[in-house]
Design an enzyme around this catalytic site. Structure first.
Site, PDB file in Angstrom:
ATOM      1  N   ASP A  45      60.100  -3.412  -5.075  1.00  0.00           N
ATOM      2  CA  ASP A  45      59.025  -3.148  -6.035  1.00  0.00           C
ATOM      3  C   ASP A  45      59.130  -1.708  -6.533  1.00  0.00           C
ATOM      4  OD1 ASP A  45      56.422  -3.938  -7.322  1.00  0.00           O
ATOM      5  OD2 ASP A  45      55.835  -2.084  -6.309  1.00  0.00           O
ATOM      6  N   TYR A  50      56.874   5.864 -10.690  1.00  0.00           N
ATOM      7  CA  TYR A  50      57.236   6.417  -9.380  1.00  0.00           C
ATOM      8  C   TYR A  50      58.353   7.460  -9.470  1.00  0.00           C
ATOM      9  CZ  TYR A  50      54.568   2.277  -7.914  1.00  0.00           C
ATOM     10  OH  TYR A  50      53.597   1.313  -7.768  1.00  0.00           O
ATOM     11  N   LYS A  79      57.637  -1.727 -13.600  1.00  0.00           N
ATOM     12  CA  LYS A  79      56.352  -1.821 -14.310  1.00  0.00           C
ATOM     13  C   LYS A  79      56.304  -0.894 -15.523  1.00  0.00           C
ATOM     14  CE  LYS A  79      54.294  -2.330  -9.720  1.00  0.00           C
ATOM     15  NZ  LYS A  79      54.886  -1.311  -8.839  1.00  0.00           N
ATOM     16  N   HIS A 112      51.572  -2.368 -15.666  1.00  0.00           N
ATOM     17  CA  HIS A 112      51.109  -1.696 -14.442  1.00  0.00           C
ATOM     18  C   HIS A 112      49.578  -1.697 -14.335  1.00  0.00           C
ATOM     19  CE1 HIS A 112      52.609   1.582 -11.456  1.00  0.00           C
ATOM     20  NE2 HIS A 112      51.506   1.045 -11.010  1.00  0.00           N
TER      21      HIS A 112
HETATM   22  N1  NDP Z   1      50.625  -1.938  -8.758  1.00  0.00           N
HETATM   23  C1  NDP Z   1      50.011  -0.860  -8.308  1.00  0.00           C
HETATM   24  O1  NDP Z   1      49.132  -0.290  -8.968  1.00  0.00           O
HETATM   25  C2  NDP Z   1      50.365  -0.319  -6.986  1.00  0.00           C
HETATM   26  C3  NDP Z   1      51.530  -0.710  -6.391  1.00  0.00           C
HETATM   27  N2  NDP Z   1      51.895  -0.234  -5.155  1.00  0.00           N
HETATM   28  C4  NDP Z   1      53.147  -0.740  -4.556  1.00  0.00           C
HETATM   29  O2  NDP Z   1      52.889  -1.207  -3.224  1.00  0.00           O
HETATM   30  C5  NDP Z   1      53.680  -0.469  -2.295  1.00  0.00           C
HETATM   31  C6  NDP Z   1      52.983  -0.313  -0.958  1.00  0.00           C
HETATM   32  O3  NDP Z   1      51.756   0.331  -1.058  1.00  0.00           O
HETATM   33  P1  NDP Z   1      51.510   1.826  -0.537  1.00  0.00           P
HETATM   34  O4  NDP Z   1      50.302   2.287  -1.242  1.00  0.00           O
HETATM   35  O5  NDP Z   1      52.756   2.575  -0.638  1.00  0.00           O
HETATM   36  O6  NDP Z   1      51.074   1.679   0.971  1.00  0.00           O
HETATM   37  P2  NDP Z   1      51.445   0.834   2.289  1.00  0.00           P
HETATM   38  O7  NDP Z   1      50.200   0.126   2.663  1.00  0.00           O
HETATM   39  O8  NDP Z   1      52.697   0.082   2.115  1.00  0.00           O
HETATM   40  O9  NDP Z   1      51.653   2.014   3.323  1.00  0.00           O
HETATM   41  C7  NDP Z   1      52.782   2.841   3.268  1.00  0.00           C
HETATM   42  C8  NDP Z   1      52.617   3.953   4.283  1.00  0.00           C
HETATM   43  O10 NDP Z   1      52.574   3.407   5.604  1.00  0.00           O
HETATM   44  C9  NDP Z   1      53.619   3.946   6.402  1.00  0.00           C
HETATM   45  N3  NDP Z   1      54.187   2.800   7.148  1.00  0.00           N
HETATM   46  C10 NDP Z   1      55.004   1.822   6.670  1.00  0.00           C
HETATM   47  N4  NDP Z   1      55.298   0.945   7.627  1.00  0.00           N
HETATM   48  C11 NDP Z   1      54.675   1.355   8.761  1.00  0.00           C
HETATM   49  C12 NDP Z   1      54.627   0.850  10.083  1.00  0.00           C
HETATM   50  N5  NDP Z   1      55.288  -0.245  10.437  1.00  0.00           N
HETATM   51  N6  NDP Z   1      53.898   1.560  10.998  1.00  0.00           N
HETATM   52  C13 NDP Z   1      53.235   2.702  10.656  1.00  0.00           C
HETATM   53  N7  NDP Z   1      53.252   3.218   9.408  1.00  0.00           N
HETATM   54  C14 NDP Z   1      53.960   2.552   8.450  1.00  0.00           C
HETATM   55  C15 NDP Z   1      54.612   4.561   5.433  1.00  0.00           C
HETATM   56  O11 NDP Z   1      55.250   5.700   5.984  1.00  0.00           O
HETATM   57  P3  NDP Z   1      56.871   5.792   6.182  1.00  0.00           P
HETATM   58  O12 NDP Z   1      57.499   5.687   4.845  1.00  0.00           O
HETATM   59  O13 NDP Z   1      57.026   7.107   6.818  1.00  0.00           O
HETATM   60  O14 NDP Z   1      57.213   4.650   7.093  1.00  0.00           O
HETATM   61  C16 NDP Z   1      53.713   4.964   4.273  1.00  0.00           C
HETATM   62  O15 NDP Z   1      53.151   6.232   4.513  1.00  0.00           O
HETATM   63  C17 NDP Z   1      53.944   0.843  -3.032  1.00  0.00           C
HETATM   64  O16 NDP Z   1      54.995   1.580  -2.424  1.00  0.00           O
HETATM   65  C18 NDP Z   1      54.213   0.343  -4.420  1.00  0.00           C
HETATM   66  O17 NDP Z   1      55.524  -0.199  -4.483  1.00  0.00           O
HETATM   67  C19 NDP Z   1      51.053   0.630  -4.474  1.00  0.00           C
HETATM   68  C20 NDP Z   1      49.890   1.084  -5.035  1.00  0.00           C
HETATM   69  C21 NDP Z   1      49.453   0.646  -6.351  1.00  0.00           C
HETATM   70  O1  NHF Z   2      51.264   2.216  -8.369  1.00  0.00           O
HETATM   71  C1  NHF Z   2      50.496   3.160  -8.342  1.00  0.00           C
HETATM   72  C2  NHF Z   2      50.595   4.248  -7.384  1.00  0.00           C
HETATM   73  O2  NHF Z   2      49.715   5.317  -7.555  1.00  0.00           O
HETATM   74  C3  NHF Z   2      49.233   5.586  -8.828  1.00  0.00           C
HETATM   75  C4  NHF Z   2      48.423   6.822  -8.875  1.00  0.00           C
HETATM   76  O3  NHF Z   2      49.242   7.941  -8.921  1.00  0.00           O
HETATM   77  C5  NHF Z   2      48.532   4.374  -9.308  1.00  0.00           C
HETATM   78  O4  NHF Z   2      47.944   4.576 -10.540  1.00  0.00           O
HETATM   79  C6  NHF Z   2      49.491   3.276  -9.410  1.00  0.00           C
HETATM   80  O5  NHF Z   2      48.913   2.071  -9.644  1.00  0.00           O
END
Ligand code: NDP
Ligand code: NHF
Length: 317
Positions: A45, A50, A79, A112
């Site tokens: 993803d 990003y 996105k 997005h």
């Molecule tokens: N469409 C949208 O608007 C959005 C899309 N996204 C997408 O969703 C993805 C995931 O969401 P995100 O907000 O990043 O958060 P997550 O809920 O995936 O959490 C990620 C965090 O958790 C830590 N982590 C991962 N695995 C573990 C584990 N097994 N044990 C303990 N800690 C862990 C990671 O650290 P480390 O890397 O050090 O392991 C990182 O800091 C994003 O990366 C993006 O691709 C996210 C937000 C908005």
């Molecule tokens: O994917 C995302 C991660 O964080 C952004 C904020 O900086 C969000 O807006 C977005 O949806």
């Protein structure tokens, strides 16, 4: 670990777990993606926002070149950012992402956010924009541009992200090509069940972002709830199956009928997060996980609040 596939409403298939890449740092993300592909991740993803599509593309092309995978075994999502919503801008934005990746198509291109923005400063396509303002723009017109990406074979499938139920319906009522997906927040504190049900009844699949509650989100304030990956309920369930708290949470999201998108750049955690397809939570376990829901989002997008299309309005879903 082999990740099962799910079928999309246009007969394409999509791996049921994806690697998240938001906040995956340049310098780390390339190795993380290569390693992820080595151990069985097939769905990545990404997003123009990003700022790491180039490094991710390097990793993908390295794994195609060394024949670890063929292109048709990978599922790459990216996105369209808010500042490129104008109908005529969409194809160009998609081409810029493809150029970043060094690929000829993406498997899934998502809008997005339903909110359009305009950049105030000079347009620098290398950087996510920090100084954009919200503007009114009909996302149905943006969708026409998305459809054009399919017609030009730049994207195999197109979909939505952060669209609420009314916004999803408006696209469905006004489209030539149906969205296959809505990417939304899904985790134990915000399980989003109503919107999942709404989308599934209309044959949209769901990618669940921030499945672990996004503990590293930059806007977190003292006192904000953070999903406890080691809470006694979750760890207790994990002990029964020989799994960790994060594995139980990701399995919960999967059993809600959602494609979890955990982000990690750490090899051990990457391995842990994909290892969720050899156990099944019982109905009672699912009920315990459901009971953790407090309807609090990790991602509320404060900066979009004055957009006419801000999706997270009270009493709507
Ligand atoms: N469409 C949208 O608007 C959005 C899309 N996204 C997408 O969703 C993805 C995931 O969401 P995100 O907000 O990043 O958060 P997550 O809920 O995936 O959490 C990620 C965090 O958790 C830590 N982590 C991962 N695995 C573990 C584990 N097994 N044990 C303990 N800690 C862990 C990671 O650290 P480390 O890397 O050090 O392991 C990182 O800091 C994003 O990366 C993006 O691709 C996210 C937000 C908005
Ligand atoms: O994917 C995302 C991660 O964080 C952004 C904020 O900086 C969000 O807006 C977005 O949806």
């Amino acid at each position: 670990m082999v990740v099962p596939n799910i079928s999309l409403n246009n007969e394409e298939v999509c791996p049921a777990l994806a690697l998240g890449t938001w906040l995956s740092k340049p310098g780390e993300v390339e190795e993380a993606v290569k390693y992820a592909i080595d151990i069985g991740y097939r769905h990545i993803d990404c997003a123009w926002l990003y700022g790491n599509e180039k490094e991710i593309g390097n990793a993908i092309r390295a794994k195609l070149a060394d024949e670890t995978v063929h292109r048709n075994e990978l599922f790459i999502t990216t996105k369209l950012w808010n500042t490129f919503h104008e109908e005529e801008e969409v194809v160009e934005a998609c081409k810029r992402s493809l150029k970043n990746f060094g690929l000829c198509y993406v498997d899934l291109y998502l809008v997005h956010w339903p909110c359009a923005q305009k950049n105030l400063g000079k347009v620098d396509f290398n950087l996510p924009f920090k100084d954009a303002v919200n503007i009114p723009y009909d996302f149905v017109k943006t969708w026409r541009g998305m459809e054009r990406c399919v017609e030009l074979k730049l994207a195999k499938s197109i979909g939505l992200s952060n669209f609420n139920s009314k916004q999803v319906q408006r696209i469905l009522d006004n489209c030539k090509i149906k969205p296959v997906m809505n990417q939304i927040e899904v985790n134990p504190y915000f399980n989003n069940k109503q919107l999942i049900k709404f989308c599934k009844e209309r044959q949209l699949a769901i990618q669940g972002y921030s499945p672990l509650g996004s503990p590293a989100r930059p806007w977190i304030k003292p006192g904000d709830p953070v999903v406890d990956l080691k809470t006694p309920e979750v760890e207790g369930i994990g002990k029964k199956y020989g799994k960790t708290g994060p594995q139980v949470i990701l399995r919960y999201v999967y059993q809600l009928g959602v494609i979890p998108i955990p982000k990690s750049s750490n090899f051990e955690r990457l391995k842990q997060n994909i290892d969720i397809f050899d156990f099944e939570l019982s109905e009672e376990d699912m009920a315990v996980m459901d009971s953790l829901n407090i309807n609090v989002r990790a991602c509320h997008a404060e900066e979009l609040k004055d957009s006419p299309d801000y999706p997270f309005k009270e009493n709507e879903f």
